[in-house]
Write a protein that holds these residues in place. Structure first.
Motif, short mmCIF file in Angstrom:
data_model
loop_
_atom_site.label_atom_id
_atom_site.label_comp_id
_atom_site.label_asym_id
_atom_site.label_seq_id
_atom_site.Cartn_x
_atom_site.Cartn_y
_atom_site.Cartn_z
N UNK A 47 5.62 -1.59 -8.15
CA UNK A 47 4.27 -1.88 -7.71
C UNK A 47 3.88 -1.25 -6.40
N UNK A 48 4.83 -0.90 -5.55
CA UNK A 48 4.46 -0.31 -4.27
C UNK A 48 3.90 1.09 -4.46
N UNK A 49 4.12 1.68 -5.62
CA UNK A 49 3.55 3.00 -5.91
C UNK A 49 2.24 2.90 -6.68
N UNK A 50 1.83 1.68 -7.00
CA UNK A 50 0.57 1.47 -7.71
C UNK A 50 -0.56 1.26 -6.70
N UNK A 51 -1.77 1.05 -7.22
CA UNK A 51 -2.91 0.72 -6.38
C UNK A 51 -3.41 -0.67 -6.78
N UNK A 52 -3.04 -1.66 -5.97
CA UNK A 52 -3.48 -3.03 -6.18
C UNK A 52 -4.20 -3.45 -4.90
N UNK A 53 -5.47 -3.13 -4.76
CA UNK A 53 -6.17 -3.34 -3.48
C UNK A 53 -6.30 -4.78 -3.05
N UNK A 54 -5.93 -5.73 -3.90
CA UNK A 54 -5.92 -7.14 -3.50
C UNK A 54 -4.55 -7.59 -3.05
N UNK A 55 -3.52 -6.73 -3.20
CA UNK A 55 -2.17 -7.26 -3.03
C UNK A 55 -1.12 -6.32 -2.47
N UNK A 56 -1.30 -4.99 -2.50
CA UNK A 56 -0.16 -4.16 -2.08
C UNK A 56 -0.48 -3.18 -0.96
N UNK A 57 -1.37 -3.55 -0.04
CA UNK A 57 -1.53 -2.76 1.17
C UNK A 57 -0.24 -2.82 1.98
N UNK A 58 0.07 -1.74 2.66
CA UNK A 58 1.23 -1.65 3.55
C UNK A 58 0.69 -1.41 4.95
N UNK A 59 1.08 -2.24 5.91
CA UNK A 59 0.49 -2.13 7.25
C UNK A 59 1.45 -2.55 8.33
N UNK A 60 1.35 -1.89 9.48
CA UNK A 60 2.01 -2.37 10.68
C UNK A 60 1.13 -3.44 11.31
N UNK A 61 1.74 -4.32 12.08
CA UNK A 61 0.95 -5.33 12.78
C UNK A 61 0.00 -4.66 13.77
N UNK A 62 0.45 -3.59 14.39
CA UNK A 62 -0.37 -2.89 15.37
C UNK A 62 -1.65 -2.34 14.73
N UNK A 63 -1.52 -1.71 13.55
CA UNK A 63 -2.69 -1.17 12.88
C UNK A 63 -3.63 -2.27 12.42
N UNK A 64 -3.05 -3.34 11.87
CA UNK A 64 -3.86 -4.45 11.37
C UNK A 64 -4.63 -5.10 12.52
N UNK A 65 -3.97 -5.31 13.65
CA UNK A 65 -4.64 -5.93 14.79
C UNK A 65 -5.71 -5.01 15.37
N UNK A 66 -5.48 -3.71 15.32
CA UNK A 66 -6.47 -2.76 15.82
C UNK A 66 -7.75 -2.81 14.99
N UNK A 67 -7.59 -2.85 13.67
CA UNK A 67 -8.75 -2.94 12.78
C UNK A 67 -9.54 -4.22 13.04
#
Length: 410
Positions: free
Chosen positions: A275-295
């Motif tokens: 699944x990590x190679x699929x596109x599941x926009x409700x469930x499989x985003x990959x993010x650092x805490x730094x990027x998520x907090x910046x957004x």
């Protein structure tokens, strides 16, 4: 707080079970609390980031990235964040609306004509973002796990599907929200949601660390695989367990929102395997805490952060709203859905909005305080019950630090 992040180096790099990174000294109680969970001897780890009034004040990480507990978590380690993905995918939709490509009050079918099939011509973009579109259930849409990993097929199936029995009422679109947003976005841009994560989230802010699925090989982001050191999660998500939930009237809507026939019950396990190679926009985003907090820092302000603009002030002004909790037909508890985000799961706990994922990964914005908080980790939910409640102590601890710092009264 211009000097905040350089004030305190949290630990030495030769301390394998320590918290690493930097933090404003006034946020040390928050960092210590983070360390109690993630700087321990269990496999897995995580990261925490906080921005205040447009400035980073916490950027720390701890633990490991592999099941053996041998590979140390690093600054650019990033796990799958499960349903925290929904907030990111919603922000992509808000970027499109901000440019006039999408109108929240317009029918989805105005942009995606195939979506009008089976009585869905009147379903609005706003209905999708608010989980009232009537497409929360997977039976009849997907038959197995392989189909769930085919995002184009899921978009087509949802466009052709009839409304379910919860149309017009809040019903958590656990997996379907992502494909609905990606189908809408594809209709107006011609691009996959994976491409749009880079074009609409990473590029405007000049950041790496946010991806839909596995980061590209040339990315600085390093995928932190999900770990299940106690081997409980596979049993928890067995087909037999979800079959049992689907037979009970009270739990059937929740089971049917993630269950699509034989072999698909272990969908969260699938996400960190194929699944990590699929596109599941409700469930499989990959993010650092730094990027998520910046957004979320941009959303907690006027739509910009660090001199880069993500959304217009008018766009972010639409996100806060008066609290109005309504019973969610899938989750079975009162929730407040608004514009792709939700409020605190416990009324009165904290202000603001964002999205929490399975196990406790989350991104959060508190515009009243100019605060954003993000936490990510790679431990599957069954590895520790206490981490299911990380949101309920991380954000309040961050708020206490803000008050101690005198940056916000009360």
């Amino acid at each position: 707080m211009s000097q905040a992040l350089s004030e305190s180096q949290v630990s030495r790099e030769d301390e394998p079970q320590a918290v690493h990174g930097t933090a404003d000294l006034r946020f040390q109680p928050l960092v210590r609390a983070f360390g109690k969970v993630f700087a321990d001897l269990r496999p897995g780890g995580g990261a925490l980031a906080v921005w205040l009034r447009g400035e980073p004040v916490v950027d720390v990480w701890a633990g490991t990235t592999d099941a053996a507990g041998a590979e140390q978590w690093e600054r650019n380690s990033a796990p799958v964040v499960f349903s925290a993905s929904k907030g990111l995918s919603s922000i992509v939709a808000h970027r499109l609306a901000d440019r006039g490509l999408v109108d929240y009050e317009a029918p989805v079918a105005e942009y995606w004509p195939e979506f009008a099939a089976n009585g869905k011509a009147a379903v609005r973009v706003r209905d999708v973002l608010n989980h009232t579109a009537g497409l929360s259930q997977l039976p009849g849409v997907a038959n197995n796990a392989n189909e769930l990993l085919d995002h184009r097929l899921m978009e087509e199936r949802l466009a052709a599907a009839p409304l379910d029995r919860f149309a017009g009422r809040p019903a958590y679109h656990a997996l379907t929200l992502g494909w609905l947003l990606s189908g809408l976005a594809r209709a107006v841009t011609g691009k996959d949601m994976r491409e749009l994560y880079q074009a609409e989230l990473a590029a405007p802010l000049g950041i790496d660390g946010v991806h839909l699925g596995r980061p590209a090989s040339d990315s600085s982001t390093r995928l932190a695989p999900l770990v299940d050191p106690y081997a409980r999660f596979s049993r928890l998500c067995s087909d037999q367990m979800l079959d049992a939930l689907a037979r009970r009237r009270a739990t059937r809507p929740l089971a049917e929102s993630v269950y699509a026939g034989s072999g698909s019950a272990r969908i969260l396990n699938e996400i960190h395997l194929a699944g990590v190679d699929a596109q599941m926009p409700a469930a499989n985003a990959v993010a650092t805490a730094r990027a998520l907090a910046t957004i979320y820092a941009a959303i907690a302000g006027d739509g910009s952060v660090g001199g880069a603009r993500l959304l217009s002030p008018a766009a972010v002004a639409r996100f806060p709203r008066k609290r109005s909790f309504r019973f969610d037909r899938v989750l079975g508890v009162p929730m407040m859905w608004h514009m792709g985000f939700h409020s605190a799961p416990l009324p009165g706990l904290v202000k603001g909005f964002g999205h929490v994922g399975a196990g406790g990964c989350f991104g959060w914005a508190d515009p009243a305080r100019g605060l954003s908080v993000a936490l990510v980790h790679n431990r599957l939910p069954s590895t520790f019950v206490r981490d299911l409640g990380v949101f309920t102590w991380v954000v309040p601890l961050a708020l206490r630090a803000v008050r101690r710092a005198g940056s916000f009264p009360g």
